[in-house]
Design an enzyme around this catalytic site. Sequence first.
Site, PDB file in Angstrom:
ATOM      1  N   TYR A   1     -36.796-114.201 -12.800  1.00  0.00           N
ATOM      2  CA  TYR A   1     -35.544-113.560 -13.213  1.00  0.00           C
ATOM      3  C   TYR A   1     -35.565-112.080 -12.843  1.00  0.00           C
ATOM      4  O   TYR A   1     -34.600-111.548 -12.289  1.00  0.00           O
ATOM      5  CB  TYR A   1     -35.347-113.742 -14.716  1.00  0.00           C
ATOM      6  CG  TYR A   1     -34.143-113.051 -15.297  1.00  0.00           C
ATOM      7  CD1 TYR A   1     -32.877-113.619 -15.208  1.00  0.00           C
ATOM      8  CD2 TYR A   1     -34.275-111.835 -15.969  1.00  0.00           C
ATOM      9  CE1 TYR A   1     -31.774-112.986 -15.758  1.00  0.00           C
ATOM     10  CE2 TYR A   1     -33.177-111.204 -16.526  1.00  0.00           C
ATOM     11  CZ  TYR A   1     -31.925-111.775 -16.418  1.00  0.00           C
ATOM     12  OH  TYR A   1     -30.829-111.150 -16.963  1.00  0.00           O
TER      13      TYR A   1
ATOM     14  N   ILE B   1     -28.385-107.738 -25.455  1.00  0.00           N
ATOM     15  CA  ILE B   1     -27.071-107.798 -26.083  1.00  0.00           C
ATOM     16  C   ILE B   1     -27.069-109.044 -26.954  1.00  0.00           C
ATOM     17  O   ILE B   1     -27.521-110.110 -26.529  1.00  0.00           O
ATOM     18  CB  ILE B   1     -25.943-107.897 -25.027  1.00  0.00           C
ATOM     19  CG1 ILE B   1     -25.963-106.682 -24.102  1.00  0.00           C
ATOM     20  CG2 ILE B   1     -24.580-108.039 -25.695  1.00  0.00           C
ATOM     21  CD1 ILE B   1     -25.008-106.795 -22.930  1.00  0.00           C
TER      22      ILE B   1
ATOM     23  N   LYS C   1     -32.987-110.113 -10.292  1.00  0.00           N
ATOM     24  CA  LYS C   1     -32.191-108.965 -10.728  1.00  0.00           C
ATOM     25  C   LYS C   1     -32.537-107.713  -9.912  1.00  0.00           C
ATOM     26  O   LYS C   1     -31.657-106.925  -9.575  1.00  0.00           O
ATOM     27  CB  LYS C   1     -32.371-108.718 -12.226  1.00  0.00           C
ATOM     28  CG  LYS C   1     -31.788-109.823 -13.090  1.00  0.00           C
ATOM     29  CD  LYS C   1     -30.288-109.969 -12.889  1.00  0.00           C
ATOM     30  CE  LYS C   1     -29.675-110.949 -13.864  1.00  0.00           C
ATOM     31  NZ  LYS C   1     -28.201-111.001 -13.767  1.00  0.00           N
TER      32      LYS C   1
END
Length: 161
Positions: A54, A87, A58
């Site tokens: 990941y 978040i 990114k």
Amino acid sequence: ALTADKIEQELDLNLTGVMNFADPIIKAMAASGAGSVVFISSVNAISHFGNPAYAAAKAGINAYAKSIAVELGRSGVRANVVCPGSIRTAAWDHRLAKNPEILGRLKRLYPLGRIVNASEVAEAVAFLASDRASGITGAIVPVDAGLTAGYLPFIDDILGA
């Protein structure tokens, strides 16, 4: 565990898909002589917080945006990246189910003492996409309540001890 399938899945979803979607739009912007694109990446592209595949995908978005900024700037195209920190979304539900205290533990890592919310990320994107940011291109902007600025628990636990 890191497997070839996991690497391929993360790259397809988080990098190849982004590039395939964005490329024709960016080419159209360059042909018209103006445009601004803002990618959403992650703090994982800046510092390591787990999941190497990941993080690599990114980081690829960050590199892709810089390539657009450099190669298409003369064509009037700007490209920037927002790298959100944690978040509170549904993606946290499985972690909260295992450990209801996890958000409190997470907040300890953030210098602002909290995680960011989606509207804070959206405000950064809106600014970078706007004419108010006309001189900004190739920027990687963390919106992360200070997470990537430094490791607060080190100060609390080691230096403050």
